[in-house]
Design a protein around this motif. Structure first.
Motif, short mmCIF file in Angstrom:
data_model
loop_
_atom_site.label_atom_id
_atom_site.label_comp_id
_atom_site.label_asym_id
_atom_site.label_seq_id
_atom_site.Cartn_x
_atom_site.Cartn_y
_atom_site.Cartn_z
N THR A 33 0.83 -1.21 0.00
CA THR A 33 0.00 0.00 0.00
C THR A 33 0.86 1.25 0.00
O THR A 33 2.02 1.22 0.39
CB THR A 33 -0.93 0.04 1.22
OG1 THR A 33 -0.13 0.23 2.38
CG2 THR A 33 -1.73 -1.23 1.36
N LYS A 34 0.23 2.35 -0.41
CA LYS A 34 0.93 3.64 -0.46
C LYS A 34 1.29 4.13 0.93
O LYS A 34 2.14 4.99 1.09
CB LYS A 34 0.02 4.68 -1.14
CG LYS A 34 -0.11 4.44 -2.62
CD LYS A 34 0.50 5.57 -3.42
CE LYS A 34 0.78 5.14 -4.84
NZ LYS A 34 -0.09 5.76 -5.80
N THR A 35 0.63 3.58 1.97
CA THR A 35 0.94 4.01 3.33
C THR A 35 2.24 3.38 3.81
O THR A 35 2.70 3.69 4.90
CB THR A 35 -0.19 3.61 4.30
OG1 THR A 35 -0.42 2.21 4.16
CG2 THR A 35 -1.47 4.34 3.99
N THR B 127 -8.66 5.18 2.24
CA THR B 127 -8.08 4.96 3.56
C THR B 127 -8.86 3.91 4.33
O THR B 127 -8.29 3.04 4.98
CB THR B 127 -8.05 6.27 4.37
OG1 THR B 127 -7.53 7.29 3.54
CG2 THR B 127 -7.20 6.15 5.60
N GLU B 131 -7.53 0.52 5.92
CA GLU B 131 -7.54 0.33 7.37
C GLU B 131 -8.48 -0.79 7.81
O GLU B 131 -8.21 -1.47 8.79
CB GLU B 131 -7.91 1.64 8.07
CG GLU B 131 -6.71 2.55 8.16
CD GLU B 131 -7.00 3.84 8.88
OE1 GLU B 131 -8.11 4.00 9.41
OE2 GLU B 131 -6.09 4.68 8.92
#
Lengths: 164, 380
Positions: A33-35, B127, B131
């Motif tokens: 993921t980009k995170t 997001t 998450e």
């Protein structure tokens, strides 16, 4: 061996997805993921909801080592790299914890290269890495040594130097 | 200036709380703005400084959208993007526009409310997919492509809204000219751009900031919308090294965008004659409309109403793009309506996204029990 179905896909805003379907019909999906985290999902054949694990890059690399069969013990890792362009040269990198028998001795004293052919390329001491230690480097209790060589040389190193 | 610092500090605390509770921060920033601003305590007022920060927030938001906009990927998967995208556009835009018009907005206002009603929050949705560990769901990919389609629709909406009061021919000539310059620079200057981005001093970040600001002011100079031009700049830069640009532009976007949300909240004025029953109706419809479009997308793409429910649960949140439309083209009444809609949908949407698996499990286990009664040996 049947070719396993590996799909890779770039998802806008999310990152890269890799998906493998195993011979037995289970599915494994990995997302970078980009995170910066890595998510791994496994979906058992016939199941509806996958289970997920979120990993840091370091954890993911460790898992990768386990999956390639390279890890021998939980804390001592070994990675074999094959260079197909160089007449199939196989190089192994192995970590060892220094036993009591050699604490206080230097690399020169132990005649590591002459006896085994393997080379110590790094030593980890108190969470600090000493890269390319000189021949005069002497081991202390608790050191972890990173040794490089062909697999025979590594075995010899383990037999002759790492004696308790 | 003190008000500005207070707003900044409040946002920092709110960001921490929202991260801790893992719910999106956008509605909190707006509420903070409303409480501190005109409609609330009146501590914070917008001034030159805050306006500059808000403008920067919008410009960097759109620049980022451009960076993510990889047209070749859309062209490679037209069916994936189009089916879901078109259903969403017709249903949500249709319901939003019609409802707004029937509730007494003018045609033009209804178009803006409808567009804000239609466009979901890519930031919140992506997001929450990450998450809530939902990336592997087959619906996740559909949802992502629908948000990509929405981005393209937003560009068209921005173009239409800004072209409406101009000499169309001249307008498009100017846009084509500016686009040509941007693309020529990033095509022939690719090596130069990459060499700049590879440096490890302050040059890459300075360059990114300067490029975005120069483009925006060049657009103003030409009399064309800077919103479109920064998106185009992002899309052109995406052909070089999008990851590096994202990395260098992220700090600007993160800080300025928070200011953009807060000062949007500050500008909200309840004295503008907003009709609260209209606001409530719009909020309820905003959730219902996504249920209809979600169901239709689920049935069309996955052949399952359950998938539709999952798509709905993840796509309720409106956010940054709806606010951008309100800031750019909305009257005070529209801004209040859209603010309420964003707050309500993003909070409810974050809960439905988190608990949709429970919802799904409940429905599935009930239908499984039924199935077991018919085929007693098929269990296990």
């Amino acid at each position: 061996m049947s070719a396993m179905a590996l799909r890779s896909l770039n998802l806008p805003g999310v990152g890269t997805k890799y998906e493998i379907e195993t011979d037995k019909g289970d599915t494994i999906a990995i997302f970078f993921t980009k995170t910066g985290t890595i998510q791994m999902y496994t979906l058992q054949k016939g199941c509806q909801t996958p289970s997920a694990a979120v990993m840091t890059p370091i954890e993911a690399r460790r898992l990768g080592n386990i999956l390639t069969g390279a890890i021998i013990e939980a804390d001592q890792e070994s990675v074999e790299i094959a260079f197909s362009a160089l007449a199939d040269l196989r190089i192994t990198i192995h970590t060892f914890f220094v036993p009591k028998s050699i604490t206080g001795k230097t690399i020169e004293d132990l005649q590591i290269r002459a006896k085994t052919g393997a080379t110590i390329i790094a030593v980890c001491r108190h969470d600090k890495n000493i890269i390319n230690p000189p021949p005069t480097f002497s081991f202390e209790a608790g050191d972890a040594a990173l040794v490089i060589g062909e697999s025979d040389q590594i075995k010899k190193f383990e037999r002759e130097i790492m004696v308790e | 200036m003190e008000g500005f610092i207070i707003a900044l500090f409040v946002c920092l605390v709110l960001a921490l709380i929202s991260k801790y509770l893992s719910i999106p921060a956008i509605p909190f920033y707006i509420i903070a703005g409303v409480v501190l601003g005109k409609a609330g305590l009146g501590i914070v007022h917008s001034d030159e400084v805050s306006r500059f920060f808000s403008d920067m927030g919008l410009i960097f938001l759109l620049f980022f959208m451009g960076l993510e906009l990889k047209l070749e990927r859309i062209i490679a998967n037209p069916s994936k993007v189009l089916t879901g995208g078109l259903i969403g556009l017709t249903v949500d835009m249709g319901i939003g526009f019609t409802a707004a018009y029937l509730l007494g907005f003018t045609l033009m206002e209804s178009f803006i409310v409808g567009a804000a009603f239609y466009i979901t929050s890519t930031a919140i949705i992506i997001t929450s997919l990450i998450e809530n560990r939902k990336l592997m769901m087959k619906e996740a990919e559909t949802i992502i492509w629908v948000t990509v389609f929405e981005d393209i629709v937003l560009i068209i909406i921005l173009a239409v809204l800004s072209a409406s009061d101009q000499n169309l021919f001249l307008f498009f000539v100017k846009i084509a000219l500016a686009l040509g310059i941007i693309y020529a620079l990033s095509l022939y200057g690719k090596e130069f751009l990459v060499s700049i981005l590879e440096r490890d001093d302050e040059i890459p970040i300075l360059f990114t900031f300067a490029a975005v600001l120069t483009t925006a002011s060049f657009a103003l100079f030409l009399g064309i919308p800077e919103t479109l031009m920064v998106i185009a700049l992002g899309a052109a830069f995406a052909t070089t090294d999008p990851d590096a640009f994202e990395q260098h532009a992220r700090p600007f976007r993160d800080v300025f965008l928070v200011m953009f949300f807060v000062f949007f909240g500050v500008s909200i004025d309840f004295a503008s004659g907003v009709n609260w029953s209209v606001v409530v109706i719009i909020c309820i419809l905003a959730i219902l409309s996504k249920l209809i479009s979600g169901m239709l997308i689920g049935l069309a793409i996955h052949g399952s109403a359950l998938s539709g429910l999952e798509i709905w649960a993840n796509m309720i949140s409106r956010g940054e793009f709806s606010i951008a439309l309100a800031v750019l083209y909305g009257s005070p009444v529209i801004a209040t309506t859209i603010a309420a809609m964003v707050i309500v949908t993003s909070i409810i949407g974050s809960f439905t996204a988190k608990y949709s698996t429970w919802l799904r499990k409940g429905i599935v286990s009930r239908s499984r029990k039924k199935a077991l009664l018919y085929h007693p040996h098929s269990g296990k």
